[in-house]
Design a protein around this motif. Structure first.
Motif, short mmCIF file in Angstrom:
data_model
loop_
_atom_site.label_atom_id
_atom_site.label_comp_id
_atom_site.label_asym_id
_atom_site.label_seq_id
_atom_site.Cartn_x
_atom_site.Cartn_y
_atom_site.Cartn_z
N GLY A 199 -11.81 -2.36 -19.06
CA GLY A 199 -11.84 -0.95 -18.67
C GLY A 199 -13.03 -0.61 -17.79
O GLY A 199 -12.92 0.15 -16.82
N ASP A 200 -14.18 -1.22 -18.11
CA ASP A 200 -15.37 -0.99 -17.29
C ASP A 200 -15.16 -1.50 -15.86
O ASP A 200 -15.62 -0.88 -14.89
N ALA A 201 -14.47 -2.66 -15.73
CA ALA A 201 -14.21 -3.21 -14.39
C ALA A 201 -13.31 -2.28 -13.59
O ALA A 201 -13.50 -2.11 -12.38
N MET A 202 -12.34 -1.67 -14.26
CA MET A 202 -11.47 -0.73 -13.57
C MET A 202 -12.23 0.54 -13.20
O MET A 202 -12.09 1.05 -12.09
N ASP A 203 -13.03 1.05 -14.13
CA ASP A 203 -13.82 2.25 -13.83
C ASP A 203 -14.76 2.02 -12.65
O ASP A 203 -14.96 2.92 -11.82
N LEU A 204 -15.33 0.81 -12.58
CA LEU A 204 -16.21 0.49 -11.46
C LEU A 204 -15.45 0.58 -10.15
O LEU A 204 -15.99 1.09 -9.14
N ALA A 205 -14.21 0.11 -10.12
CA ALA A 205 -13.42 0.17 -8.88
C ALA A 205 -13.19 1.61 -8.45
O ALA A 205 -13.28 1.93 -7.26
N TYR A 206 -12.89 2.49 -9.40
CA TYR A 206 -12.73 3.90 -9.05
C TYR A 206 -14.01 4.44 -8.42
O TYR A 206 -13.97 5.14 -7.40
N ARG A 207 -15.15 4.11 -9.02
CA ARG A 207 -16.43 4.62 -8.50
C ARG A 207 -16.74 4.03 -7.14
O ARG A 207 -17.21 4.75 -6.23
N ARG A 208 -16.49 2.74 -6.96
CA ARG A 208 -16.84 2.08 -5.71
C ARG A 208 -15.95 2.56 -4.56
O ARG A 208 -16.44 2.76 -3.43
N HIS B 85 -7.05 7.75 -6.92
CA HIS B 85 -5.87 7.35 -7.68
C HIS B 85 -5.37 6.02 -7.14
O HIS B 85 -5.34 5.80 -5.92
N PHE B 86 -4.95 5.15 -8.04
CA PHE B 86 -4.33 3.88 -7.65
C PHE B 86 -2.85 3.93 -7.99
O PHE B 86 -2.44 4.55 -8.98
N GLY B 87 -2.04 3.24 -7.18
CA GLY B 87 -0.62 3.11 -7.45
C GLY B 87 -0.09 1.82 -6.85
O GLY B 87 -0.83 1.08 -6.20
N PRO B 88 1.19 1.53 -7.06
CA PRO B 88 1.72 0.23 -6.63
C PRO B 88 1.76 0.02 -5.12
O PRO B 88 1.72 -1.11 -4.65
N SER B 89 1.85 1.08 -4.35
CA SER B 89 1.86 0.99 -2.89
C SER B 89 1.73 2.39 -2.34
O SER B 89 1.94 3.38 -3.05
N THR B 90 1.41 2.50 -1.06
CA THR B 90 1.34 3.83 -0.45
C THR B 90 2.72 4.46 -0.37
O THR B 90 2.86 5.68 -0.56
N SER B 91 3.74 3.67 -0.11
CA SER B 91 5.10 4.22 -0.08
C SER B 91 5.46 4.81 -1.44
O SER B 91 6.03 5.91 -1.53
N ALA B 92 5.14 4.10 -2.51
CA ALA B 92 5.43 4.60 -3.85
C ALA B 92 4.59 5.83 -4.16
O ALA B 92 5.08 6.81 -4.76
N ASN B 93 3.31 5.81 -3.78
CA ASN B 93 2.46 6.97 -4.01
C ASN B 93 2.99 8.21 -3.30
O ASN B 93 2.99 9.31 -3.85
N THR B 94 3.44 8.04 -2.06
CA THR B 94 3.97 9.17 -1.30
C THR B 94 5.26 9.67 -1.92
O THR B 94 5.51 10.89 -1.97
N TYR B 95 6.09 8.76 -2.40
CA TYR B 95 7.34 9.17 -3.06
C TYR B 95 7.03 10.02 -4.29
O TYR B 95 7.66 11.07 -4.51
N VAL B 96 6.05 9.59 -5.10
CA VAL B 96 5.68 10.37 -6.29
C VAL B 96 5.13 11.73 -5.88
O VAL B 96 5.45 12.76 -6.50
#
Length: 412
Positions: free
Chosen positions: A69-78, A91-102
């Motif tokens: 979890g700390d490694a993931m939190d670091l990615a958000y911060r970085r 926010h992270f998601g599977p792809s930009t196409s998927a993010n835009t669809y959501v």
């Protein structure tokens, strides 16, 4: 021909990418970066560590889970640091196409019949189709059209579309065909004047330097990590107030959690953690560039260095194309106002030219690249397509000359 003046040492930059040391790629010049860049070593190292050491459910009670979890939190911060944003934008998601669809589904519950939105016909379909579908619920979808000759989006063509009914403007920071860098800040100002938000597709711009999103002023910025030297993930920056205002797209019990509201499936934990390596790499770029490159943060300096490097690399190719009357260059021929994504229309289909270039060790692409509406708008049959030559700051000047020589051979 004059040697380009480089601000980044190609040898030091390319040492950060294991791909350049692979035997199967030694004789190949990579000019399909708009489809996905090579992955940098810091990302690969973080990915390996996560899978080898922390491949458990993150955010649990035990040590390895907390480390994950700390490694993931670091990615958000970085990533937030690299975009000059507070961490709650990311926010992270599977792809930009998927993010835009959501996002499209979320806006379906946010907009009302009679509201208007503006989309362009310059976009990749992922940042156009999802919004155009809102017409089915009574949203007035207005199209900001490109110039049929140049493919350019002009503010003059936008202004008549903006009025008090407009709630959102969706646009590309840079087209994956035209290459011209669009005036996002000016569009944001126009949108704000009528209370509208702006959604910017940065997929074709971000590989050439992650932008300062706060400076751009947009409400949503989307890009793909696998095109910015990272793993196959989509990353989006969303203004937190808007993210909480949009209808929840995740599980009902996560409605109050920003990271979960716009990601119904949940991200790939290892790839999220590995994305911190993108920021690591950009800091290395700033270090390689040295003190002569201006910028407040290492990420600003990396952006500046990457853009300067790419303009120097792009200039010889554009100069060459100016002398080829049988080739139609889509977009401007000035390297200062475009990304190094160069699309060419000839009497040969784009995919055929790409196949011919492959015989010369040039990796390029041919087709419509999901910009179907754009090609139709500029009078090119999408099935005929274009040849696309796309590179980044790690492209070597010798590879550009090799490309020009190969083009001479295949365009005869």
């Amino acid at each position: 021909m004059q040697e380009p003046k480089l601000v980044l040492d190609p040898a030091r930059i390319r040492a950060e990418f294991p791909a350049f040391r692979q035997p199967g790629l030694q004789d190949q010049a990579f000019f399909e970066n708009a489809g996905g860049s090579y992955t940098c070593a810091p990302v690969l190292n973080r990915m390996k560590h996560f899978y080898w050491s922390t491949k458990v459910q993150p955010y649990g009670a035990y040590g390895t889970s907390r480390e994950a979890g700390d490694a993931m939190d670091l990615a958000y911060r970085r990533i937030a640091q690299a975009l000059n944003l507070p961490v709650d934008w990311v926010h992270f998601g599977p792809s930009t196409s998927a993010n835009t669809y959501v996002l499209g589904r979320a806006f379906e519950g946010w907009l009302k019949p009679g509201d208007a939105i503006i989309v362009t016909n310059q976009d990749h379909e992922a940042n156009s189709g999802a919004w155009r579908k809102l017409a089915a619920i009574g949203v007035d979808v207005r199209e900001w059209k490109v110039d049929r000759t140049t493919g350019r989006l002009s503010l003059t063509a936008l202004d008549p579309l903006i009025d008090a009914k407009v709630r959102m403007v969706a646009m590309p920071h840079c087209s994956n065909i035209v290459g011209e860098i669009n005036p996002v800040e000016e569009v944001v100002r126009r949108a704000r004047s009528v209370g509208a938000i702006t959604v910017v597709d940065g997929v074709s711009y971000a590989p050439h330097g992650l932008p300062d999103v706060l400076a751009l002023g947009c409400d949503i910025y989307l890009f793909s990590a696998y095109k910015t030297y990272g793993p196959h993930q989509g990353i989006m920056a969303v203004r937190p107030g808007l993210a909480m205002e949009l209808p929840n797209q995740g599980h009902f019990f996560n409605e109050g959690k920003l990271r979960y509201r716009l990601n119904p499936a949940g991200p790939d934990h290892a790839q999220v953690a590995a994305s911190a390596g993108i920021a690591d790499y950009l800091e290395t770029v700033a270090e390689i560039a040295g003190p002569g490159i201006s910028g407040i943060t290492p990420f600003h300096r990396a952006h500046s260095a990457m853009r300067q490097q790419e303009q120097a690399l792009l200039a010889p190719l554009l100069d060459y194309l100016k002398g080829r009357n049988s080739i139609r260059l889509i977009g401007p021929d000035d390297p200062a106002i475009r990304a190094p994504t160069v699309s060419l229309a000839t009497d040969q289909p784009g995919v055929v030219l790409a196949q011919k270039l492959a015989e010369h060790g040039i990796m390029a692409g041919g087709g419509h690249f999901y910009a179907y509406r754009l090609l139709e708008a500029v009078g090119i049959d999408p099935q005929h397509g274009v040849l696309r030559l796309s590179f980044t700051h790690y492209t070597h000047p010798d590879e550009v000359q090799r490309l020009i020589t190969a083009l001479d051979a295949v365009l005869q």
